[in-house]
Design an enzyme around this catalytic site. Structure first.
Site, PDB file in Angstrom:
ATOM      1  CB  CYS A 117      -0.520   0.423   1.290  1.00 30.09           C
ATOM      2  SG  CYS A 117      -1.841   1.115   1.170  1.00 30.09           S
ATOM      3  CB  CYS A 118       3.812   2.479   1.914  1.00 29.30           C
ATOM      4  SG  CYS A 118       3.011   2.321   3.419  1.00 29.30           S
ATOM      5  CB  CYS A 198      -2.173   6.268   5.520  1.00 35.11           C
ATOM      6  SG  CYS A 198      -1.659   7.291   4.274  1.00 35.11           S
ATOM      7  CB  CYS A 201      -1.286   3.381   8.815  1.00 29.98           C
ATOM      8  SG  CYS A 201      -1.805   1.443   7.692  1.00 29.98           S
ATOM      9  CB  CYS A 224       5.985   4.823   4.386  1.00 27.95           C
ATOM     10  SG  CYS A 224       7.389   6.011   3.684  1.00 27.95           S
TER      11      CYS A 224
END
Length: 238
Positions: A117-118, A198, A201, A224
């Site tokens: 995702c990062c 985010c 998280c 990240c």
């Protein structure tokens, strides 16, 4: 031609012992003028570095990663700080829409594979945004986490110079600067969020813990990926 490593070493020798505005001023106005950008999360403490850059050269490009998963408070804080500080080249970058559709259509990749995702929400967009720049400024500090304890002020990484002008600043230094210049805090800081990324998280930080302990809590993750070699960040997830 001098390589980026040699250039970093030369600059580190020339400006050894300088931090904050004393380090930024010669880099922004002479050494790296026109080839450097500030990358800012507009999170907790970000106002310090943003103010320093605005005081030296408000036309310095400021790159903001809007991952699509940020707190609404962060987006409003960014808008307000840009206007207040008079930053004239504030850039917002996002993951590509086609990447979102192909790699995280349900928006839950952060739960199953936070590294992937990062990568597509932060690492890849930043790499695109930094094209054409030979150097960038970060807000990293040694006190934030044990993984940053050896941070230097000028380094070479992934073919670019990285400038960390607040590397040896501590929490008291930052608070004193914020107070001296009457700079607004991120609205979530008063609620215990000391490092803000985010929304899914980011958690509050328990008293006595590392400032960044609220990031990816329980996920076995501390960065990240934008400060790691691309090869160390999770591969694209379809």
């Amino acid at each position: 031609m001098t390589g980026v490593g040699d250039r970093a070493a030369n600059l580190a020798r020339t400006y050894a012992g300088l931090t904050g505005p004393a380090l930024l001023e010669p880099l922004l106005t002479r050494e790296l003028k026109g080839e450097i950008a500030l990358v800012s999360s507009f999170g907790a403490e970000s106002a310090v570095l943003l103010h320093m850059v605005a005081e030296i050269d408000p036309a310095t490009p400021v790159i903001f990663l809007n991952t699509g998963k940020l707190f609404g408070e962060t987006l409003r804080y960014r808008r307000d700080l840009v206007a207040r500080l008079g930053l004239t080249d504030a850039r917002e970058i996002k993951p590509l829409p086609e990447d979102v559709a192909a790699r995280d259509a349900d928006g839950l990749l952060w739960r199953t594979n936070p590294d992937a995702c990062c990568r597509f929400r932060k690492v890849e967009p930043l790499n695109r945004a930094l094209e054409g720049f030979s150097a960038w400024i970060t807000g990293r500090k040694r006190f934030q986490a044990s993984t940053r304890a050896d941070l230097v002020t000028i380094e070479a990484a992934e073919g670019r110079l990285k400038i960390n002008p607040l590397a040896d600043w501590d929490r008291d230094d930052l608070v004193a600067y914020l107070d001296r210049h009457d700079l607004p805090r991120h609205p979530l800081e008063a609620d215990g969020y000391l490092s803000i990324g985010c929304m899914p998280c980011t958690d509050r930080v328990a008293p006595g813990d590392d400032v960044r302990s609220g990031r990816w809590s329980g996920m076995g993750k501390t960065e990240c990926g934008i400060h790691l070699p691309l090869s160390a960040v999770a591969a694209p997830s379809n």
